[in-house]
Every structure is written in structure tokens, then in C-alpha cells.
Scaffold this motif. Structure first.
Motif, short mmCIF file in Angstrom:
data_model
loop_
_atom_site.label_atom_id
_atom_site.label_comp_id
_atom_site.label_asym_id
_atom_site.label_seq_id
_atom_site.Cartn_x
_atom_site.Cartn_y
_atom_site.Cartn_z
N VAL A 175 0.86 -1.18 0.00
CA VAL A 175 0.00 0.00 0.00
C VAL A 175 0.90 1.23 0.00
O VAL A 175 1.81 1.35 0.82
CB VAL A 175 -0.92 0.01 1.23
N SER A 176 0.64 2.13 -0.89
CA SER A 176 1.38 3.39 -0.90
C SER A 176 0.36 4.52 -0.86
O SER A 176 -0.75 4.39 -1.35
CB SER A 176 2.26 3.50 -2.14
N THR A 177 0.76 5.64 -0.21
CA THR A 177 -0.15 6.77 -0.03
C THR A 177 0.42 7.97 -0.76
O THR A 177 1.58 8.31 -0.59
CB THR A 177 -0.32 7.09 1.46
N GLU A 178 -0.41 8.60 -1.53
CA GLU A 178 -0.02 9.83 -2.20
C GLU A 178 -0.67 10.99 -1.49
O GLU A 178 -1.82 10.89 -1.07
CB GLU A 178 -0.47 9.81 -3.67
N VAL A 179 0.03 12.10 -1.35
CA VAL A 179 -0.50 13.29 -0.70
C VAL A 179 -0.67 14.36 -1.76
O VAL A 179 0.27 14.68 -2.49
CB VAL A 179 0.44 13.78 0.42
N GLN A 180 -1.87 14.88 -1.83
CA GLN A 180 -2.15 15.96 -2.77
C GLN A 180 -2.86 17.06 -2.01
O GLN A 180 -3.87 16.82 -1.37
CB GLN A 180 -3.03 15.43 -3.91
#
Length: 144
Positions: free
Chosen positions: A37-42
Motif C-alpha cells: 500500500v502506498s499513499t499519495e498526498v495531494q
């Protein structure tokens, strides 16, 4: 499987066979799975109008004494939305008046009363005696 029947006096003996079922289970690995699982921050700008209310208080001194029998004022709301809350105070009223409570009437009455009582009275008397001059004649004359 064929068995021979035995014939004894007209009776036939048949052997009976029964199968027993045994059920079991075992784990069998059929494959593996790896989950990442990877999380992107926008960052986004969100605009919204928030409403809050605050109470503004204004104290208006009135200082009016209620008339005898007048009911106490109650809370009310004015047309502009202002809520008016009356603040009442009970005040102790003390009156000071002079009241003639009684009169004390006093008169002097003269009373003559004869009294006898023994009293010690002291009195001193002096007696003077003159003596002739001393034979030596040296000293001054003395009064005794």
C-alpha cells in the motif's frame, strides 16, 4: 468379490460388508500474495464560509423602584432580536422614627427621720507649760 454361499439345512448365510468413510482435510498451498500500500498526498484548497455567533452584552442601569403591587418584569425579545433580561434586586428598607414609648414622672419628697447612731469623735487639745531657764543658762529657752 464373490463368495460362496453355504447351504445348511435350507438356510443360506450371507456375509454383509459395510464401507466406512473417513473424511479429512489438509492445507495445500496453491500460491502466495503480497499486497503493498502506498499513499499519495495531494494538497487542495477548500473554501467554505463558517458561521458563528457571539453574545454582545450591554448593561443599561434602570434604578426604578417597582410600585406597590406592580408585577416583576419578565424576559422579553425586542423586534431587532435583542433579548432583554431584567435583573431584580430585593432591597431591605429601614425607617427610623421617633416613638414616645413612656414617660417617667419624678418628684422630690422631703422626709424627716430621727436617727441615733454612736459615733467616735476625736478632739485634740494643747496645753502649754513654761519652764524656768536651765541652771547652765547656755541654751535657748524651750517651750514644752
Amino acid at each position: 468379490m464373490v463368495e460362496k454361499l453355504e447351504d445348511t439345512a435350507g438356510e443360506a448365510v450371507l456375509p454383509l460388508v459395510e464401507e466406512a468413510l473417513r473424511v479429512g482435510k489438509r492445507r495445500v498451498e496453491t500460491g502466495r500474495v503480497r499486497v503493498s500500500v502506498s499513499t499519495e498526498v495531494q494538497e487542495q484548497v477548500v473554501r467554505e464560509t463558517l458561521r458563528s455567533e457571539r453574545a454582545e452584552l450591554e448593561r443599561v442601569p434602570v434604578g426604578r423602584e417597582l410600585a406597590e403591587g406592580e408585577p416583576a418584569p419578565t424576559m422579553r425579545q425586542e423586534p431587532d432580536g435583542t433579548v432583554v433580561v431584567p435583573v431584580l434586586e430585593e432591597v431591605l428598607v429601614i425607617e427610623r422614627r421617633l416613638v414616645l414609648k413612656e414617660e417617667i414622672r419624678m418628684r422630690l419628697v422631703a422626709v424627716d427621720e430621727a436617727v441615733e447612731q454612736p459615733v467616735a469623735v476625736r478632739r485634740q487639745r494643747a496645753s502649754v507649760e513654761r519652764l524656768p531657764p536651765s541652771p547652765a543658762g547656755n541654751g535657748p529657752e524651750r517651750d514644752r
